[in-house]
Design a protein around this motif. Structure first.
Motif, short mmCIF file in Angstrom:
data_model
loop_
_atom_site.label_atom_id
_atom_site.label_comp_id
_atom_site.label_asym_id
_atom_site.label_seq_id
_atom_site.Cartn_x
_atom_site.Cartn_y
_atom_site.Cartn_z
N LEU A 1 5.05 -3.48 2.01
CA LEU A 1 3.92 -3.62 2.93
C LEU A 1 4.23 -3.00 4.30
CD1 LEU A 1 2.85 -7.34 2.27
CD2 LEU A 1 1.92 -5.26 1.24
N PHE A 2 5.50 -2.75 4.58
CA PHE A 2 5.88 -2.29 5.92
C PHE A 2 6.66 -0.97 5.91
CE2 PHE A 2 5.69 -6.92 5.80
CZ PHE A 2 4.78 -7.18 6.82
N MET B 1 -7.58 3.79 2.81
CA MET B 1 -8.10 3.86 4.18
C MET B 1 -7.28 3.01 5.15
SD MET B 1 -12.18 3.51 3.43
CE MET B 1 -13.04 4.63 2.34
N ALA B 2 -6.95 1.79 4.76
CA ALA B 2 -6.36 0.82 5.69
C ALA B 2 -4.89 0.55 5.45
CB ALA B 2 -7.14 -0.49 5.63
N GLY B 3 -4.36 0.94 4.28
CA GLY B 3 -3.00 0.55 3.96
C GLY B 3 -2.94 -0.95 3.71
N PRO B 4 -1.77 -1.57 3.88
CA PRO B 4 -1.66 -3.02 3.65
C PRO B 4 -2.58 -3.86 4.52
CG PRO B 4 0.51 -1.99 3.75
CD PRO B 4 -0.46 -0.94 4.16
N ALA B 5 -3.04 -3.30 5.66
CA ALA B 5 -3.95 -4.04 6.53
C ALA B 5 -5.29 -4.33 5.86
CB ALA B 5 -4.19 -3.26 7.83
N HIS C 1 6.05 2.01 4.48
CA HIS C 1 5.36 3.30 4.29
C HIS C 1 4.35 3.51 5.42
CE1 HIS C 1 7.23 3.45 0.32
NE2 HIS C 1 6.89 2.17 0.22
N GLY C 2 4.86 3.55 6.63
CA GLY C 2 4.02 3.77 7.81
C GLY C 2 3.62 2.51 8.52
N GLY C 3 4.17 1.36 8.09
CA GLY C 3 3.85 0.10 8.74
C GLY C 3 2.70 -0.63 8.07
N PHE C 4 2.43 -1.85 8.56
CA PHE C 4 1.38 -2.69 7.97
C PHE C 4 -0.01 -2.08 8.19
CE2 PHE C 4 -1.59 -6.34 8.19
CZ PHE C 4 -1.38 -6.85 6.91
N MET C 5 -0.21 -1.40 9.35
CA MET C 5 -1.50 -0.78 9.65
C MET C 5 -1.26 0.72 9.89
SD MET C 5 -4.35 -2.07 12.45
CE MET C 5 -4.25 -3.78 11.95
N PRO C 6 -0.93 1.47 8.82
CA PRO C 6 -0.50 2.86 8.98
C PRO C 6 -1.56 3.79 9.55
CG PRO C 6 -0.91 2.35 6.67
CD PRO C 6 -0.97 1.05 7.41
N ASN C 7 -2.82 3.49 9.31
CA ASN C 7 -3.91 4.35 9.81
C ASN C 7 -4.60 3.75 11.03
OD1 ASN C 7 -3.39 6.18 7.70
ND2 ASN C 7 -4.67 5.00 6.30
N GLY C 8 -3.95 2.77 11.66
CA GLY C 8 -4.47 2.19 12.89
C GLY C 8 -5.70 1.33 12.66
N VAL C 9 -6.29 0.89 13.76
CA VAL C 9 -7.49 0.06 13.70
C VAL C 9 -8.64 0.83 13.06
CG1 VAL C 9 -9.19 -1.23 15.06
CG2 VAL C 9 -6.77 -1.31 15.69
N GLY C 10 -8.69 2.14 13.29
CA GLY C 10 -9.75 2.98 12.71
C GLY C 10 -9.74 2.92 11.19
N PHE D 1 -8.43 -14.47 -5.10
CA PHE D 1 -8.25 -13.39 -6.06
C PHE D 1 -8.05 -12.05 -5.36
CE2 PHE D 1 -10.79 -16.16 -9.11
CZ PHE D 1 -9.66 -16.57 -9.78
N TYR D 2 -8.90 -11.74 -4.38
CA TYR D 2 -8.79 -10.44 -3.71
C TYR D 2 -7.51 -10.34 -2.91
CZ TYR D 2 -13.38 -8.53 -4.84
OH TYR D 2 -14.44 -8.00 -5.50
N VAL D 3 -7.29 -11.29 -2.00
CA VAL D 3 -6.18 -11.17 -1.05
C VAL D 3 -4.84 -11.30 -1.76
CG1 VAL D 3 -5.10 -12.17 1.00
CG2 VAL D 3 -7.58 -11.95 0.88
N LEU D 4 -4.70 -12.33 -2.61
CA LEU D 4 -3.43 -12.52 -3.29
C LEU D 4 -3.16 -11.40 -4.30
CD1 LEU D 4 -0.99 -14.33 -3.49
CD2 LEU D 4 -2.19 -15.75 -5.16
N THR D 5 -4.22 -10.98 -5.02
CA THR D 5 -4.05 -9.91 -6.00
C THR D 5 -3.60 -8.61 -5.34
OG1 THR D 5 -5.78 -10.87 -7.38
CG2 THR D 5 -5.22 -8.59 -7.80
N LEU D 6 -4.26 -8.23 -4.25
CA LEU D 6 -3.90 -6.97 -3.60
C LEU D 6 -2.53 -7.08 -2.92
CD1 LEU D 6 -7.31 -5.77 -2.13
CD2 LEU D 6 -6.22 -5.18 -4.28
#
Length: 467
Positions: free
Chosen positions: A189-190, A39-43, A192-201, A248-253
């Protein structure tokens, strides 16, 4: 069956700390994170940071109440005290509902993981088997339960740390992924469409899964009735867990998305297993599958424990059938464990009927129940503070930080999540189911509990808790 006198205080600090980790670091991370990444990509990293901050405020609000008054039934009991009996009834039953739904998601994930080794076996067979195993374990002495939960949680926490270190090592030495031709590194992270590939939505949409991932951490409050020295143990557990979960979540992902292009994560079961399979580390993938299976078992274990203790507390207040307050000779509310096991059979049926679509539907319904519980916890803490004098507030041993702005912002965020569920088509069904559930509870209270209270029927007082 011999009746025990009350819940036993058999859970130590390490039991409670790892139970909270066990409940919150489970299916949401090992399986559900793939949906959030899509849904969000790297964001999605931002979503976990924002959601984690809100959950920390919930935990501190719960901690303030649990240290002030450690009782069986926890936040259901507090809501009855400070918001009224109907609020306590709705909160308690919604938490039990949350645990049932989250457990169904967890048993579903267990069936998916077993498909890694046995793709020819129908998923519902594994789901049915694990329901009976976990139900049996929950009928044991609470210390046995806590000890098993400690070791299961320790296993998956150790595996996550090992995976982070291995992933950082792969990135540092610049290996490319075997057979894929993709480079490994922060550039993923950047690129494949950028850090926020699907925008704020896309970022906003991912909150439906992200908040589901944190669901279950409030079990720390439920353990207050069976904790040794709750005034010391609960603050320690609450202060230790949020930072660890964010780590765990942030570093792992972060490591996962650096190792493998995010658009392809999660297409083959657990993203953790998929990544190590594609890196050509076959044995590591098999070992990780053992870890994610133990993570699912651990989470199911915590879910059944949490729901059982909440229903026990509801029975003590006259908000649940009296039989839910019956204890085995080990001090375990056995009837609630049986009811939870029966409810999980719904998961067997869903995995038989709609194996492809069951996880996202269940996860979004669980998100509604989870966020509703958190919202009620926050509102209860606000009501408790307003009922206290300045002197009483000054004597609180574990006060919520950033009062009153922190809780107010967390309350606004929880309301925002309901809006997210209602806005996106994939999660609208969850909001509808959630609203129907709350309306059903209001009607049940008005038709069943209120008339009984009005007729002067006795409502049980909380049972004394024995060491």
């Amino acid at each position: 069956m011999q009746q025990a006198q009350g819940l036993k205080r058999g859970l130590s600090a390490r039991h409670i700390r790892f139970m909270a980790l066990g409940s919150a670091i489970g299916t949401g991370l090992f399986y559900g994170s793939a949906s959030a990444i899509q849904m969000a990509g790297p964001a999605v990293l931002l979503a976990y940071l924002i959601g984690g901050a809100a959950v920390f405020m919930v935990m501190r609000a719960l901690g303030e109440m649990a240290v002030h008054n450690p009782v069986a039934g926890s936040f259901g009991h507090y809501a009855s005290t400070y918001l009224g009996p109907m609020a306590g009834f709705i909160l308690g039953w919604t938490y039990a509902f949350e645990m049932v739904i989250v457990a169904i998601a967890d048993v579903t994930a267990f069936g998916i993981y077993m498909g890694f080794w046995f793709p020819e076996v129908a998923r519902w067979v594994w789901v049915l088997g694990i329901v009976f195993v976990i139900g049996g374990l929950n009928l044991c002495n609470v210390k046995v339960f806590g000890e098993m939960e400690f070791w299961l949680s320790l296993l998956k926490v150790g595996a996550i740390v090992a995976m982070i270190l291995a992933g950082l090592g792969i990135m540092a030495f610049g290996f490319s992924q075997v057979g894929t031709g993709h480079a490994v590194g922060i550039s993923n992270l950047f690129d494949h469409g950028g850090f926020m590939p699907n925008g704020v939505g896309g970022l906003i949409a991912s909150f439906a899964v992200v908040m589901f991932a944190f669901g279950g951490i409030e079990i720390i409050g439920v353990t207050a009735g069976e904790a040794k020295d709750p005034q010391r143990v609960i603050p320690k557990a609450i202060n230790a867990v949020p930072l660890r979960i964010l780590l765990f979540y942030v570093l792992t992902l972060f490591v996962l998305m650096c190792l493998y292009p995010w658009p392809q994560i999660g297409s083959e079961g657990s993203p953790f297993v998929q990544i190590f399979s594609h890196l050509g580390i076959g044995s590591a993938a098999a070992v990780l599958n053992v870890v994610v299976i133990s993570a699912a078992i651990s989470a199911i274990n915590s879910d059944i424990f949490g729901a059982g203790r909440m229903m026990y507390g509801l029975a003590q207040q006259g908000h649940a059938p009296r039989s839910f307050g019956k204890l085995s000779k080990h001090g375990v509310p056995w009837m609630t464990v049986v009811v939870m096991g029966a409810a999980l059979l719904i998961g067997v049926l869903l995995n038989y009927l709609i194996p492809e679509n069951v996880f996202l539907l269940i996860a979004s319904i669980a998100t509604f129940a989870t966020v509703w519980v958190w919202l009620m916890i926050l509102l209860t803490q606000v009501a408790m503070r307003r009922s206290m004098s300045r002197e009483e507030v000054a004597q609180l041993k574990f006060p919520v930080p950033f009062w009153p702005y922190g809780p107010a912002m967390a309350i606004a965020f929880m309301v925002f999540i309901f809006g997210v569920l209602g806005y996106f088509p994939d999660t609208q069904a969850a909001l509808i189911v959630g609203v129907i559930w709350v309306v059903f509870l209001v009607a049940s209270y008005l038709l069943w509990c209120k008339p009984r209270a009005g007729q002067g029927q006795p409502v049980a007082e909380p049972v004394e808790l024995h060491r």
